[in-house]
Scaffold this motif. Structure first.
Motif, PDB file in Angstrom:
ATOM      1  N   THR A 152     -15.268 -13.496  17.658  1.00 16.20           N
ATOM      2  CA  THR A 152     -14.206 -12.936  18.481  1.00 16.20           C
ATOM      3  C   THR A 152     -13.784 -11.553  17.991  1.00 16.20           C
ATOM      4  OG1 THR A 152     -12.565 -13.980  17.086  1.00 16.20           O
ATOM      5  CG2 THR A 152     -13.212 -15.161  19.087  1.00 16.20           C
ATOM      6  N   ARG A 153     -14.327 -11.160  16.840  1.00 14.77           N
ATOM      7  CA  ARG A 153     -13.864  -9.888  16.292  1.00 14.77           C
ATOM      8  C   ARG A 153     -14.800  -8.758  16.701  1.00 14.77           C
ATOM      9  NH1 ARG A 153     -12.926 -10.628  10.150  1.00 14.77           N
ATOM     10  NH2 ARG A 153     -12.638  -8.402  10.377  1.00 14.77           N
ATOM     11  N   ASP A 154     -14.206  -7.653  17.069  1.00 13.94           N
ATOM     12  CA  ASP A 154     -15.065  -6.541  17.445  1.00 13.94           C
ATOM     13  C   ASP A 154     -15.086  -5.476  16.363  1.00 13.94           C
ATOM     14  OD1 ASP A 154     -12.504  -5.767  17.789  1.00 13.94           O
ATOM     15  OD2 ASP A 154     -12.640  -5.445  19.941  1.00 13.94           O
ATOM     16  N   ILE A 155     -14.391  -5.721  15.269  1.00 10.66           N
ATOM     17  CA  ILE A 155     -14.400  -4.753  14.179  1.00 10.66           C
ATOM     18  C   ILE A 155     -14.742  -5.478  12.880  1.00 10.66           C
ATOM     19  CG2 ILE A 155     -12.969  -3.227  12.788  1.00 10.66           C
ATOM     20  CD1 ILE A 155     -11.339  -2.804  15.442  1.00 10.66           C
ATOM     21  N   ILE A 156     -15.679  -4.925  12.161  1.00  9.63           N
ATOM     22  CA  ILE A 156     -16.091  -5.542  10.913  1.00  9.63           C
ATOM     23  C   ILE A 156     -15.621  -4.685   9.748  1.00  9.63           C
ATOM     24  CG2 ILE A 156     -18.075  -6.317   9.563  1.00  9.63           C
ATOM     25  CD1 ILE A 156     -19.611  -6.349  12.267  1.00  9.63           C
ATOM     26  N   GLU A 157     -15.105  -5.340   8.724  1.00  9.66           N
ATOM     27  CA  GLU A 157     -14.707  -4.584   7.543  1.00  9.66           C
ATOM     28  C   GLU A 157     -15.622  -4.921   6.386  1.00  9.66           C
ATOM     29  OE1 GLU A 157      -9.941  -4.714   8.473  1.00  9.66           O
ATOM     30  OE2 GLU A 157     -10.739  -5.658   6.667  1.00  9.66           O
ATOM     31  N   GLU A 158     -16.043  -3.890   5.686  1.00 10.19           N
ATOM     32  CA  GLU A 158     -16.857  -4.105   4.494  1.00 10.19           C
ATOM     33  C   GLU A 158     -16.220  -3.323   3.358  1.00 10.19           C
ATOM     34  OE1 GLU A 158     -19.683  -5.792   4.142  1.00 10.19           O
ATOM     35  OE2 GLU A 158     -20.428  -6.099   6.182  1.00 10.19           O
ATOM     36  N   TYR A 159     -16.146  -3.964   2.194  1.00 11.01           N
ATOM     37  CA  TYR A 159     -15.700  -3.227   1.014  1.00 11.01           C
ATOM     38  C   TYR A 159     -16.900  -2.796   0.208  1.00 11.01           C
ATOM     39  CZ  TYR A 159     -10.810  -4.606   1.406  1.00 11.01           C
ATOM     40  OH  TYR A 159      -9.522  -4.764   1.814  1.00 11.01           O
ATOM     41  N   VAL A 160     -16.992  -1.523  -0.079  1.00  9.22           N
ATOM     42  CA  VAL A 160     -18.029  -1.065  -1.006  1.00  9.22           C
ATOM     43  C   VAL A 160     -17.412  -0.189  -2.077  1.00  9.22           C
ATOM     44  CG1 VAL A 160     -20.065  -1.125   0.468  1.00  9.22           C
ATOM     45  CG2 VAL A 160     -18.574   0.864   0.502  1.00  9.22           C
ATOM     46  N   ASN A 161     -18.114  -0.135  -3.186  1.00  9.76           N
ATOM     47  CA  ASN A 161     -17.658   0.629  -4.320  1.00  9.76           C
ATOM     48  C   ASN A 161     -18.567   1.850  -4.446  1.00  9.76           C
ATOM     49  OD1 ASN A 161     -17.000   1.559  -6.837  1.00  9.76           O
ATOM     50  ND2 ASN A 161     -17.543  -0.333  -7.916  1.00  9.76           N
ATOM     51  N   ILE A 162     -18.058   3.010  -4.067  1.00  5.78           N
ATOM     52  CA  ILE A 162     -18.871   4.223  -4.181  1.00  5.78           C
ATOM     53  C   ILE A 162     -18.344   5.075  -5.324  1.00  5.78           C
ATOM     54  CG2 ILE A 162     -19.609   6.351  -3.050  1.00  5.78           C
ATOM     55  CD1 ILE A 162     -19.625   4.918  -0.434  1.00  5.78           C
ATOM     56  N   ARG A 163     -19.103   5.177  -6.371  1.00  9.27           N
ATOM     57  CA  ARG A 163     -18.736   5.968  -7.556  1.00  9.27           C
ATOM     58  C   ARG A 163     -17.315   5.680  -8.011  1.00  9.27           C
ATOM     59  NH1 ARG A 163     -22.458  11.342  -7.083  1.00  9.27           N
ATOM     60  NH2 ARG A 163     -24.160  10.222  -6.108  1.00  9.27           N
ATOM     61  N   GLY A 164     -16.984   4.397  -8.064  1.00  4.03           N
ATOM     62  CA  GLY A 164     -15.668   3.996  -8.572  1.00  4.03           C
ATOM     63  C   GLY A 164     -14.577   3.986  -7.524  1.00  4.03           C
ATOM     64  N   ILE A 165     -14.891   4.463  -6.339  1.00  2.68           N
ATOM     65  CA  ILE A 165     -13.881   4.471  -5.285  1.00  2.68           C
ATOM     66  C   ILE A 165     -14.135   3.299  -4.337  1.00  2.68           C
ATOM     67  CG2 ILE A 165     -12.834   5.814  -3.435  1.00  2.68           C
ATOM     68  CD1 ILE A 165     -14.233   8.278  -4.750  1.00  2.68           C
ATOM     69  N   PRO A 166     -13.154   2.410  -4.217  1.00  6.07           N
ATOM     70  CA  PRO A 166     -13.365   1.317  -3.271  1.00  6.07           C
ATOM     71  C   PRO A 166     -13.167   1.808  -1.841  1.00  6.07           C
ATOM     72  CG  PRO A 166     -11.247   1.061  -4.348  1.00  6.07           C
ATOM     73  CD  PRO A 166     -11.856   2.328  -4.876  1.00  6.07           C
ATOM     74  N   LEU A 167     -14.152   1.603  -1.027  1.00 10.47           N
ATOM     75  CA  LEU A 167     -14.061   1.996   0.372  1.00 10.47           C
ATOM     76  C   LEU A 167     -13.963   0.748   1.224  1.00 10.47           C
ATOM     77  CD1 LEU A 167     -14.778   4.974  -0.097  1.00 10.47           C
ATOM     78  CD2 LEU A 167     -16.545   4.759   1.618  1.00 10.47           C
ATOM     79  N   LYS A 168     -12.997   0.765   2.116  1.00 12.99           N
ATOM     80  CA  LYS A 168     -12.939  -0.315   3.077  1.00 12.99           C
ATOM     81  C   LYS A 168     -13.456   0.289   4.367  1.00 12.99           C
ATOM     82  CE  LYS A 168      -9.365  -3.091   5.256  1.00 12.99           C
ATOM     83  NZ  LYS A 168      -7.924  -3.342   5.188  1.00 12.99           N
ATOM     84  N   ILE A 169     -14.715   0.050   4.632  1.00  9.80           N
ATOM     85  CA  ILE A 169     -15.306   0.676   5.804  1.00  9.80           C
ATOM     86  C   ILE A 169     -15.052  -0.186   7.028  1.00  9.80           C
ATOM     87  CG2 ILE A 169     -17.407   1.549   6.882  1.00  9.80           C
ATOM     88  CD1 ILE A 169     -18.529   2.093   4.199  1.00  9.80           C
ATOM     89  N   ILE A 170     -14.371   0.413   7.952  1.00  8.81           N
ATOM     90  CA  ILE A 170     -14.123  -0.284   9.194  1.00  8.81           C
ATOM     91  C   ILE A 170     -15.275   0.094  10.099  1.00  8.81           C
ATOM     92  CG2 ILE A 170     -12.483  -0.635  11.061  1.00  8.81           C
ATOM     93  CD1 ILE A 170     -10.417   0.628   9.004  1.00  8.81           C
TER      94      ILE A 170
END
Ligand code: GDP
Ligand code: ZN
Length: 459
Positions: A256-274
């Motif tokens: 039912t969700r049309d947006i996926i969130e992924e957390y990645v760690n890029i060079r020490g920075i946590p990114l929550k990619i929507i």
């Protein structure tokens, strides 16, 4: 002082061992009722903090529950400052649960979430900011945010806040001194002192606040949106980022969700990619979720990766997307440089001036390193380490610092305008109190309860 509490301290699920923790003045007495081995109460000091072999039994019927190793620690040199017994049993849901049950039957109460840490706070072992750091340690998603929490647990924030509060106390002393002589105007030297100290307080508060943005990013992840019209390479970019960087938490995409969130760690920075586009490939964001929601998403984002396909001329849609993000923090990705170029870098610069442009061929893996480097420099430029920059990571602390800043600004303004000194005193006191709420010196019970409610059980 408090009753004796118990809880499962390890994470639920199957594991090698599980730990049940008991804390309070009856911890040892209760443990002795259910533990068959040496009597814990009779153990020597040398045996404290050492594992003792034995069994947990149900005293009602004498039946064995599990083979365990128990350890006891006498207060006040424990996490809670109370007597603590920890029972190491076989991992898995059943042994820990049954041991907890029999402990509860024999006089302990089930601990509320965070109650062990709350006791550490109430019994004066740690302050409130440190207790909150414990929670952040548990939920840290990257090494960097872990380091920052550890720093806070060691008291980096508390120390600075206490320092500022000391200065405020000095100011209050100056104020008191001049209130005692009401017939005089504020003496020049008092005025100067207040002015200087007030400025010092303000600058220290501002310095703390300046770390809050970094802190928030580390705590919550940099909210990042990948934008671009269909087929420019958004999914390819997302996949490349996920492939090259450790994914921290992967949400299972729901139907039912049309947006996926992924957390990645890029060079020490946590990114929550929507990931509006999605690994699923029906990804015209505007078409799928609507223009309004797309706007909303962009608004809430800390960062936008906008992707253009430079092997084709720019279209109206590209221009519309550029329009949407012109006031945001953006990294422009001009993709497909392995193909004949139809759009010049200058053209993109015109469209989105002052934004970094990274030329990539995602299929050939070109440009991704530069993208990551650019990202890092954008948020953590300079040679100060992230750890030292992020003293404030907690929204509660930030809000209190903002209030305290307002108080001291008011005090300084009043001082300048020659407003009666007892009015200034109120602002200084408020400032002192607001800062005290960070460390828990001046905090009310309901706030304390609210903070510890967010903890997990057993901590
Ligand atoms: P999206 O619709 O924006 O998510 O785009 P996709 O990631 O699905 O990519 C669309 C198509 O472009 C796919 O066939 C990709 O293999 C291709 N593609 C992506 N990046 C590049 C690139 O750098 N060079 C070339 N030649 N093709 C690419
Ligand atoms: Zn796609």
């Amino acid at each position: 002082m408090y009753d004796t509490i118990a809880a499962i301290a390890t994470a639920p699920g199957e594991a090698g061992i599980g730990i049940v923790r008991i804390s309070g003045n009856k911890a040892i007495e209760i443990a002795d009722k259910v533990f068959k081995g040496k009597r814990i109460e009779k153990l020597s000091e040398a045996e404290e903090r050492k594992l003792i072999y034995g069994y947990i039994i149900d005293p009602e019927d004498g039946k064995k529950i599990d083979e365990v190793l128990a350890v006891y620690m006498r207060g006040p040199y424990t996490y809670t400052r109370e007597d603590v017994v920890e029972i190491n049993c076989h991992g898995g849901i059943i042994p820990v649960r049954r041991i907890l049950e029999v402990i509860l039957k024999n006089g302990a109460r089930l601990a509320e979430p965070g109650e062990f840490t709350k006791r550490a706070f109430l019994n004066g072992r740690i302050d409130l900011a440190q207790a909150e750091a414990v929670m952040d340690l548990i939920s840290a998603k990257t090494d960097t945010s872990f380091d920052v929490s550890l720093n806070q647990l060691e008291g980096s924030l508390s120390k600075e806040v206490s320092k500022v509060r000391e200065i405020l106390l000095k100011m209050l002393a100056h104020v008191e001194a001049s209130i005692d002589f009401p017939e005089h105007d504020i003496e020049e030297v008092t005025y100067d002192n207040l002015q200087n100290e007030g400025k010092e307080v303000l600058s220290r508060i501002e310095k703390l606040l300046s770390t809050a943005d970094t802190g928030k990013i580390l705590r919550e992840g940099l909210k990042t949106v990948i934008l671009g019209k269909p087929n420019v390479g958004k999914s390819s970019l997302m996949n490349a980022i996920l492939r090259e960087n450790r994914a921290i938490v992967t949400d299972v995409p729901g139907t039912t969700r049309d947006i996926i969130e992924e957390y990645v760690n890029i060079r020490g920075i946590p990114l929550k990619i929507i990931d509006t586009a999605g690994i699923r490939d029906t990804d015209d964001i505007v078409e799928r979720i609507g223009v309004e929601r797309a706007k909303e998403l962009v608004q809430r984002a800390d960062l936008v990766f906008v992707v253009f396909d430079i092997s084709h001329d720019l279209s109206d849609e590209d221009i519309k997307i550029a329009e949407l993000i012109k006031d945001k923090k953006v990294i422009v990705i001009t993709n497909k440089i392995d193909l004949p170029k139809k759009v010049s870098k200058e053209k993109i610069k015109e469209l989105l001036p002052d934004k970094p442009i990274i030329e990539t061929s995602i299929v050939e893996g070109v440009g991704l390193d530069l993208l990551e480097e650019t990202l890092k420099n954008m948020f953590f430029s300079g040679d100060i380490t992230i750890k030292d920059r992020a003293i404030v990571t907690n929204v509660r602390h930030k809000d209190l610092l903002i209030k305290a800043k307002k108080n001291i600004e008011d005090a300084l303004n009043s001082l300048q305008m020659g407003i009666p000194i007892d009015c200034i005193e109120v602002d200084i006191k408020d400032c002192w109190e607001n800062l005290g709420q960070i460390t828990g010196d001046t905090v009310t019970d309901d706030i304390i309860d609210r903070i510890f409610e967010d903890f997990c059980i057993g901590k």
